[in-house]
Scaffold this active site. Structure first.
Site, PDB file in Angstrom:
ATOM      1  N   TYR A  49       0.855  -1.193   0.000  1.00 32.08           N
ATOM      2  CA  TYR A  49       0.000   0.000   0.000  1.00 32.08           C
ATOM      3  C   TYR A  49       0.885   1.235   0.000  1.00 32.08           C
ATOM      4  O   TYR A  49       1.975   1.224   0.583  1.00 32.08           O
ATOM      5  CB  TYR A  49      -0.840  -0.026   1.276  1.00 32.08           C
ATOM      6  CG  TYR A  49      -1.797   1.122   1.490  1.00 32.08           C
ATOM      7  CD1 TYR A  49      -2.896   1.316   0.656  1.00 32.08           C
ATOM      8  CD2 TYR A  49      -1.611   2.006   2.559  1.00 32.08           C
ATOM      9  CE1 TYR A  49      -3.795   2.357   0.886  1.00 32.08           C
ATOM     10  CE2 TYR A  49      -2.509   3.043   2.794  1.00 32.08           C
ATOM     11  CZ  TYR A  49      -3.598   3.212   1.946  1.00 32.08           C
ATOM     12  OH  TYR A  49      -4.484   4.242   2.181  1.00 32.08           O
ATOM     13  N   ASP A  63      -1.052  15.361   6.858  1.00 32.17           N
ATOM     14  CA  ASP A  63      -1.906  14.651   5.890  1.00 32.17           C
ATOM     15  C   ASP A  63      -3.207  15.431   5.679  1.00 32.17           C
ATOM     16  O   ASP A  63      -4.270  14.996   6.091  1.00 32.17           O
ATOM     17  CB  ASP A  63      -2.175  13.246   6.457  1.00 32.17           C
ATOM     18  CG  ASP A  63      -2.998  12.367   5.546  1.00 32.17           C
ATOM     19  OD1 ASP A  63      -3.061  12.648   4.333  1.00 32.17           O
ATOM     20  OD2 ASP A  63      -3.592  11.403   6.059  1.00 32.17           O
ATOM     21  N   ASP A  90      -3.383   5.390  -2.002  1.00 36.73           N
ATOM     22  CA  ASP A  90      -4.340   6.312  -1.386  1.00 36.73           C
ATOM     23  C   ASP A  90      -4.351   7.585  -2.236  1.00 36.73           C
ATOM     24  O   ASP A  90      -3.366   8.328  -2.264  1.00 36.73           O
ATOM     25  CB  ASP A  90      -3.810   6.593   0.024  1.00 36.73           C
ATOM     26  CG  ASP A  90      -4.637   7.590   0.807  1.00 36.73           C
ATOM     27  OD1 ASP A  90      -5.596   8.144   0.255  1.00 36.73           O
ATOM     28  OD2 ASP A  90      -4.293   7.786   1.998  1.00 36.73           O
ATOM     29  N   ASP A  92      -6.470  10.043  -1.807  1.00 35.67           N
ATOM     30  CA  ASP A  92      -7.168  11.096  -1.043  1.00 35.67           C
ATOM     31  C   ASP A  92      -8.539  11.409  -1.667  1.00 35.67           C
ATOM     32  O   ASP A  92      -9.325  10.506  -1.902  1.00 35.67           O
ATOM     33  CB  ASP A  92      -6.295  12.350  -0.943  1.00 35.67           C
ATOM     34  CG  ASP A  92      -5.127  12.170   0.021  1.00 35.67           C
ATOM     35  OD1 ASP A  92      -5.074  11.158   0.731  1.00 35.67           O
ATOM     36  OD2 ASP A  92      -4.254  13.053   0.050  1.00 35.67           O
ATOM     37  N   HIS A 117      -7.673   4.301  -3.958  1.00 32.54           N
ATOM     38  CA  HIS A 117      -8.937   4.637  -3.312  1.00 32.54           C
ATOM     39  C   HIS A 117      -9.138   6.140  -3.256  1.00 32.54           C
ATOM     40  O   HIS A 117      -8.192   6.916  -3.131  1.00 32.54           O
ATOM     41  CB  HIS A 117      -9.109   3.966  -1.943  1.00 32.54           C
ATOM     42  CG  HIS A 117      -8.168   4.368  -0.857  1.00 32.54           C
ATOM     43  ND1 HIS A 117      -8.279   5.565  -0.179  1.00 32.54           N
ATOM     44  CD2 HIS A 117      -7.132   3.706  -0.294  1.00 32.54           C
ATOM     45  CE1 HIS A 117      -7.336   5.623   0.752  1.00 32.54           C
ATOM     46  NE2 HIS A 117      -6.620   4.520   0.695  1.00 32.54           N
ATOM     47  N   GLU A 119     -11.725   9.111  -1.451  1.00 29.84           N
ATOM     48  CA  GLU A 119     -12.570   9.260  -0.270  1.00 29.84           C
ATOM     49  C   GLU A 119     -13.560  10.408  -0.448  1.00 29.84           C
ATOM     50  O   GLU A 119     -13.383  11.281  -1.314  1.00 29.84           O
ATOM     51  CB  GLU A 119     -11.694   9.482   0.969  1.00 29.84           C
ATOM     52  CG  GLU A 119     -11.016  10.838   1.011  1.00 29.84           C
ATOM     53  CD  GLU A 119      -9.770  10.854   1.908  1.00 29.84           C
ATOM     54  OE1 GLU A 119      -9.107   9.820   2.051  1.00 29.84           O
ATOM     55  OE2 GLU A 119      -9.452  11.937   2.434  1.00 29.84           O
ATOM     56  N   CYS A 127      -6.898  13.100   8.376  1.00 31.96           N
ATOM     57  CA  CYS A 127      -6.850  11.680   8.706  1.00 31.96           C
ATOM     58  C   CYS A 127      -8.249  11.236   9.108  1.00 31.96           C
ATOM     59  O   CYS A 127      -8.944  11.920   9.855  1.00 31.96           O
ATOM     60  CB  CYS A 127      -5.855  11.455   9.840  1.00 31.96           C
ATOM     61  SG  CYS A 127      -6.100   9.866  10.676  1.00 31.96           S
ATOM     62  N   ARG A 162     -13.749   5.094  -0.561  1.00 30.69           N
ATOM     63  CA  ARG A 162     -13.676   5.154   0.910  1.00 30.69           C
ATOM     64  C   ARG A 162     -14.745   6.128   1.392  1.00 30.69           C
ATOM     65  O   ARG A 162     -14.892   7.211   0.843  1.00 30.69           O
ATOM     66  CB  ARG A 162     -12.290   5.639   1.316  1.00 30.69           C
ATOM     67  CG  ARG A 162     -12.223   6.214   2.725  1.00 30.69           C
ATOM     68  CD  ARG A 162     -10.797   6.449   3.157  1.00 30.69           C
ATOM     69  NE  ARG A 162     -10.686   7.550   4.079  1.00 30.69           N
ATOM     70  CZ  ARG A 162      -9.562   7.973   4.641  1.00 30.69           C
ATOM     71  NH1 ARG A 162      -8.418   7.354   4.351  1.00 30.69           N
ATOM     72  NH2 ARG A 162      -9.547   8.995   5.462  1.00 30.69           N
ATOM     73  N   GLU A 192     -14.243   3.801   6.557  1.00 32.21           N
ATOM     74  CA  GLU A 192     -13.223   4.393   7.424  1.00 32.21           C
ATOM     75  C   GLU A 192     -13.719   4.556   8.853  1.00 32.21           C
ATOM     76  O   GLU A 192     -14.877   4.911   9.097  1.00 32.21           O
ATOM     77  CB  GLU A 192     -12.802   5.754   6.842  1.00 32.21           C
ATOM     78  CG  GLU A 192     -11.797   6.551   7.663  1.00 32.21           C
ATOM     79  CD  GLU A 192     -10.413   5.879   7.815  1.00 32.21           C
ATOM     80  OE1 GLU A 192     -10.362   4.693   8.200  1.00 32.21           O
ATOM     81  OE2 GLU A 192      -9.408   6.570   7.569  1.00 32.21           O
ATOM     82  N   ASN A 214      -9.151  -0.957   7.833  1.00 34.27           N
ATOM     83  CA  ASN A 214      -7.996  -0.090   8.089  1.00 34.27           C
ATOM     84  C   ASN A 214      -7.536  -0.247   9.538  1.00 34.27           C
ATOM     85  O   ASN A 214      -8.212   0.209  10.459  1.00 34.27           O
ATOM     86  CB  ASN A 214      -8.392   1.363   7.807  1.00 34.27           C
ATOM     87  CG  ASN A 214      -7.268   2.336   8.069  1.00 34.27           C
ATOM     88  OD1 ASN A 214      -6.126   1.933   8.304  1.00 34.27           O
ATOM     89  ND2 ASN A 214      -7.586   3.626   8.037  1.00 34.27           N
TER      90      ASN A 214
HETATM   91  C1  LIG Z   1      -5.218   5.186   5.666  1.00 30.26           C
HETATM   92  C2  LIG Z   1      -4.848   6.636   5.697  1.00 30.26           C
HETATM   93  O1  LIG Z   1      -5.707   7.335   4.835  1.00 30.26           O
HETATM   94  C3  LIG Z   1      -3.428   6.833   5.155  1.00 30.26           C
HETATM   95  O2  LIG Z   1      -3.184   7.889   4.563  1.00 30.26           O
HETATM   96  O3  LIG Z   1      -2.594   5.962   5.383  1.00 30.26           O
HETATM   97  C4  LIG Z   1      -4.885   7.268   7.115  1.00 30.26           C
HETATM   98  C5  LIG Z   1      -4.059   6.548   8.139  1.00 30.26           C
HETATM   99  C6  LIG Z   1      -3.759   7.337   9.399  1.00 30.26           C
HETATM  100  O4  LIG Z   1      -3.652   8.589   9.357  1.00 30.26           O
HETATM  101  O5  LIG Z   1      -3.567   6.727  10.446  1.00 30.26           O
HETATM  102  C7  LIG Z   1      -6.355   7.414   7.530  1.00 30.26           C
HETATM  103  O6  LIG Z   1      -6.910   6.468   8.094  1.00 30.26           O
HETATM  104  O7  LIG Z   1      -6.927   8.480   7.243  1.00 30.26           O
HETATM  105 MG   LIG Z   2      -4.901   8.780   3.684  1.00 34.15          MG
END
Ligand SMILES: C[C@](O)(C(=O)O)[C@H](CC(=O)O)C(=O)O
Ligand SMILES: [Mg+2]
Length: 302
Positions: A49, A63, A90, A92, A117, A119, A127, A162, A192, A214
């Site tokens: 991933y 993030d 990911d 986003d 994916h 979202e 996050c 997502r 999520e 996740n």
């Molecule tokens: C899965 C996730 O989108 C990621 O970017 O890895 C994050 C992981 C995290 O920040 O712990 C998320 O769950 O948003």
């Molecule tokens: Mg993410």
């Protein structure tokens, strides 16, 4: 394996589809760099991933949607070149309007990925395990997915939707959204920040396509065992930021040890050895190609 993988993106996408259709639980750690993707393959995991959180953190950024589609595509290409595993990324929110999501799909297809994916958060996203998220109207996300699905040139490229709605609108709304996203063309669903096993069950009951769990640490979701996820009928166990957290914990400890002890001597047993690194890098394949590249032997214990 010399320089790069010999498996084509098309082959890896087919493998990923077959893995998901098998009903078996795939274990998918998030790579922190291309070399760690080699290690993920070498230790027998099914797929790798590329996490948005890890890619952002790697650049010293939070993030919150600051990275761009071209930045993540470039990193993805470096990773897919060195592993035979299918790699899921990911993407986003798709980095803008549905048209941006469509371009993102094509960039990430070209980067050799097996899927991505998208979202349903608005920008700036955050996050999924933090409070205060905002989700787009359901129809807007459906447009995002339709645009992404239409942009695909390889029908095997996996489009996962997502939904972040569980902690915003509740479980039922999140399930309704997931159904709408499947109708819009999503091949798989990433629910999520589910709170407990009963919520995992409810999603499995309601949704026919493959589901991802996740297992990010320090979040809202329990760290379910693979045996539990298997019995729940989930398809992917995701460890998105786990390797980054392990590595950064070790790096910080190591730095503090060197500063305190004046030498790295006590850290040697915790280090990857030179010979293990060379093994991962496949030095002998280079030696076979050109003996002048690797014509030395390593002293024992290195
Ligand atoms: C899965 C996730 O989108 C990621 O970017 O890895 C994050 C992981 C995290 O920040 O712990 C998320 O769950 O948003
Ligand atoms: Mg993410």
């Amino acid at each position: 394996m010399l320089l790069h993988t010999t498996t084509t993106p098309a082959e890896r996408r087919r493998t990923f589809r077959e893995q998901l259709a098998s009903g078996r639980l795939l274990r998918m750690p998030g790579a922190i760099n291309p070399l760690s993707a080699r290690l993920i393959q070498d230790t027998g995991f099914d797929a790798a991933y590329l996490s948005g959180a890890v890619l952002a953190a790697d650049l010293g950024l939070p993030d919150i949607g600051l990275t761009t589609s071209t930045e993540i595509a470039a990193r993805a290409q470096q990773t897919t070149r060195v592993t035979d595993l299918p790699v899921l990324i990911d993407a986003d929110t798709g980095f803008g309007e549905p048209m941006n999501a469509a371009r993102t799909v094509q960039l990430l297809e070209d980067a050799g990925l097996a899927g991505l994916h998208l979202e349903d958060q608005v920008n700036p996203k955050r996050c999924g395990h933090l409070d205060g998220k905002t989700v787009t109207p359901r129809e807007e996300m459906a447009r995002r997915i339709r645009a992404a699905a239409d942009a695909r040139r390889d029908p095997d490229f996996l489009l996962m939707a997502r939904t972040d709605a569980r902690s915003v609108e509740g479980l039922d709304a999140a399930i309704d959204r997931a159904k709408a996203y499947v109708d819009a063309g999503a091949d798989a669903i990433f629910p999520e920040a589910l709170a407990d096993v009963t919520e995992y069950e409810a999603f499995r009951e309601a949704i026919d396509v493959p589901l991802l769990a996740n297992l990010t640490e320090f979040g809202k979701t329990p760290l379910l065992h693979t045996a539990t996820l298997e019995s729940l009928g989930y398809n992917i166990a995701l460890y998105p930021v786990t390797l980054l957290r392990i590595a950064m914990g070790a790096v910080e400890d190591g730095l503090r040890t060197i500063a305190a002890e004046g030498t790295q001597e006590s850290l040697l047993p915790r280090m990857q050895t030179r010979s293990r690194l060379y093994e991962l890098l496949g030095y002998d394949a280079y030696a076979a190609f050109d003996s002048s590249v690797f014509d030395f032997t390593l002293p024992p214990g290195t």
